[in-house]
Write a protein that holds these residues in place. Structure first.
Motif, PDB file in Angstrom:
ATOM      1  N   VAL A   4      14.311 -29.633   8.874  1.00  0.00           N
ATOM      2  CA  VAL A   4      13.701 -28.345   8.612  1.00  0.00           C
ATOM      3  C   VAL A   4      12.228 -28.458   8.967  1.00  0.00           C
ATOM      4  O   VAL A   4      11.560 -29.409   8.564  1.00  0.00           O
ATOM      5  N   HIS A   5      11.720 -27.510   9.758  1.00  0.00           N
ATOM      6  CA  HIS A   5      10.316 -27.525  10.166  1.00  0.00           C
ATOM      7  C   HIS A   5       9.594 -26.343   9.541  1.00  0.00           C
ATOM      8  O   HIS A   5      10.070 -25.221   9.612  1.00  0.00           O
ATOM      9  N   TRP A   6       8.454 -26.602   8.962  1.00  0.00           N
ATOM     10  CA  TRP A   6       7.568 -25.541   8.497  1.00  0.00           C
ATOM     11  C   TRP A   6       6.391 -25.546   9.454  1.00  0.00           C
ATOM     12  O   TRP A   6       5.700 -26.552   9.594  1.00  0.00           O
ATOM     13  N   VAL A   7       6.173 -24.455  10.146  1.00  0.00           N
ATOM     14  CA  VAL A   7       5.119 -24.405  11.148  1.00  0.00           C
ATOM     15  C   VAL A   7       4.236 -23.194  10.906  1.00  0.00           C
ATOM     16  O   VAL A   7       4.678 -22.175  10.379  1.00  0.00           O
ATOM     17  N   ASN A   8       2.980 -23.308  11.324  1.00  0.00           N
ATOM     18  CA  ASN A   8       2.036 -22.201  11.152  1.00  0.00           C
ATOM     19  C   ASN A   8       2.147 -21.159  12.248  1.00  0.00           C
ATOM     20  O   ASN A   8       1.789 -20.013  12.059  1.00  0.00           O
ATOM     21  N   ALA A   9       2.625 -21.555  13.408  1.00  0.00           N
ATOM     22  CA  ALA A   9       2.766 -20.640  14.545  1.00  0.00           C
ATOM     23  C   ALA A   9       4.201 -20.730  15.061  1.00  0.00           C
ATOM     24  O   ALA A   9       4.464 -21.387  16.068  1.00  0.00           O
ATOM     25  N   PRO A  10       5.155 -20.074  14.376  1.00  0.00           N
ATOM     26  CA  PRO A  10       6.563 -20.230  14.751  1.00  0.00           C
ATOM     27  C   PRO A  10       6.880 -19.805  16.182  1.00  0.00           C
ATOM     28  O   PRO A  10       7.703 -20.420  16.840  1.00  0.00           O
ATOM     29  N   GLY A  11       6.220 -18.771  16.697  1.00  0.00           N
ATOM     30  CA  GLY A  11       6.472 -18.342  18.067  1.00  0.00           C
ATOM     31  C   GLY A  11       6.109 -19.420  19.072  1.00  0.00           C
ATOM     32  O   GLY A  11       6.862 -19.696  20.005  1.00  0.00           O
ATOM     33  N   VAL A  18      20.969 -15.852  14.563  1.00  0.00           N
ATOM     34  CA  VAL A  18      22.026 -15.079  13.915  1.00  0.00           C
ATOM     35  C   VAL A  18      21.402 -13.736  13.537  1.00  0.00           C
ATOM     36  O   VAL A  18      20.412 -13.692  12.810  1.00  0.00           O
ATOM     37  N   ASP A  19      21.954 -12.653  14.072  1.00  0.00           N
ATOM     38  CA  ASP A  19      21.407 -11.324  13.823  1.00  0.00           C
ATOM     39  C   ASP A  19      22.540 -10.305  13.889  1.00  0.00           C
ATOM     40  O   ASP A  19      23.640 -10.610  14.349  1.00  0.00           O
ATOM     41  N   TRP A  20      22.282  -9.098  13.481  1.00  0.00           N
ATOM     42  CA  TRP A  20      23.298  -8.046  13.412  1.00  0.00           C
ATOM     43  C   TRP A  20      23.683  -7.531  14.782  1.00  0.00           C
ATOM     44  O   TRP A  20      22.907  -7.538  15.710  1.00  0.00           O
ATOM     45  N   GLY A  66      17.665 -15.127  10.122  1.00  0.00           N
ATOM     46  CA  GLY A  66      16.675 -14.119   9.778  1.00  0.00           C
ATOM     47  C   GLY A  66      16.692 -13.716   8.318  1.00  0.00           C
ATOM     48  O   GLY A  66      17.554 -14.104   7.538  1.00  0.00           O
ATOM     49  N   HIS A  67      15.729 -12.894   7.980  1.00  0.00           N
ATOM     50  CA  HIS A  67      15.606 -12.313   6.651  1.00  0.00           C
ATOM     51  C   HIS A  67      16.781 -11.374   6.397  1.00  0.00           C
ATOM     52  O   HIS A  67      17.257 -10.690   7.316  1.00  0.00           O
ATOM     53  N   PRO A  83      12.844 -11.825  13.617  1.00  0.00           N
ATOM     54  CA  PRO A  83      11.787 -11.009  14.239  1.00  0.00           C
ATOM     55  C   PRO A  83      12.000 -10.856  15.754  1.00  0.00           C
ATOM     56  O   PRO A  83      12.443 -11.793  16.420  1.00  0.00           O
ATOM     57  N   PRO A  84      11.688  -9.675  16.299  1.00  0.00           N
ATOM     58  CA  PRO A  84      11.890  -9.415  17.736  1.00  0.00           C
ATOM     59  C   PRO A  84      11.202 -10.439  18.630  1.00  0.00           C
ATOM     60  O   PRO A  84      11.748 -10.818  19.665  1.00  0.00           O
ATOM     61  N   GLU A  85      10.021 -10.905  18.254  1.00  0.00           N
ATOM     62  CA  GLU A  85       9.316 -11.878  19.097  1.00  0.00           C
ATOM     63  C   GLU A  85      10.066 -13.202  19.170  1.00  0.00           C
ATOM     64  O   GLU A  85      10.011 -13.909  20.179  1.00  0.00           O
ATOM     65  N   ALA A  86      10.821 -13.540  18.137  1.00  0.00           N
ATOM     66  CA  ALA A  86      11.646 -14.750  18.156  1.00  0.00           C
ATOM     67  C   ALA A  86      12.917 -14.506  18.954  1.00  0.00           C
ATOM     68  O   ALA A  86      13.361 -15.378  19.708  1.00  0.00           O
TER      69      ALA A  86
END
Length: 109
Positions: free
Chosen positions: A18-25, A41-43, A63-64, A70-73
């Motif tokens: 698991v990675h926690w990053v400040n700039a995920p994009g 995984v998205d709808w 996703g949430h 998020p669209p950018e991801a």
């Protein structure tokens, strides 16, 4: 632990990470550039059954519950799948969704 000892009986051969990053994009773009397969995984996307077993390093984006990935991801990923559900529920817990995708990527589902 148990009778078999620690670390025995695991389904997957490699440890997860698991990675926690400040700039995920930027992190996702770097992973893609390095040859990592990115799966989200998205709808309303391709069914989970269309996802092939992983053949190399793979990052899964979950996703949430209300907002999705998020669209950018989504613009960076190689494949987007959905987990089909019967009934009126619109979401699974992230643990269940992640488990289903991990089993599919491992070729177990």
């Amino acid at each position: 632990m148990g009778a078999r000892g620690p670390g025995q009986g695991h389904t997957l051969r490699h440890r997860s990470c698991v990675h926690w990053v400040n700039a995920p994009g930027r992190w996702l773009a770097d992973q893609r550039a390095a040859g990592t397969t990115l799966v989200a995984v998205d709808w309303r996307r391709a069914p989970l059954a269309d996802l092939s077993a992983a053949r190399g390093r793979t990052v899964v984006l979950l996703g949430h519950e209300q907002h999705g990935v998020p669209p950018e991801a989504l613009r960076l990923v190689h494949q987007v799948v959905e987990i089909p559900m019967v009934g009126t529920r619109l979401s699974l817990t992230v643990a269940v969704a992640g488990s289903l995708v991990a089993h599919r990527l491992a070729g177990l589902l």
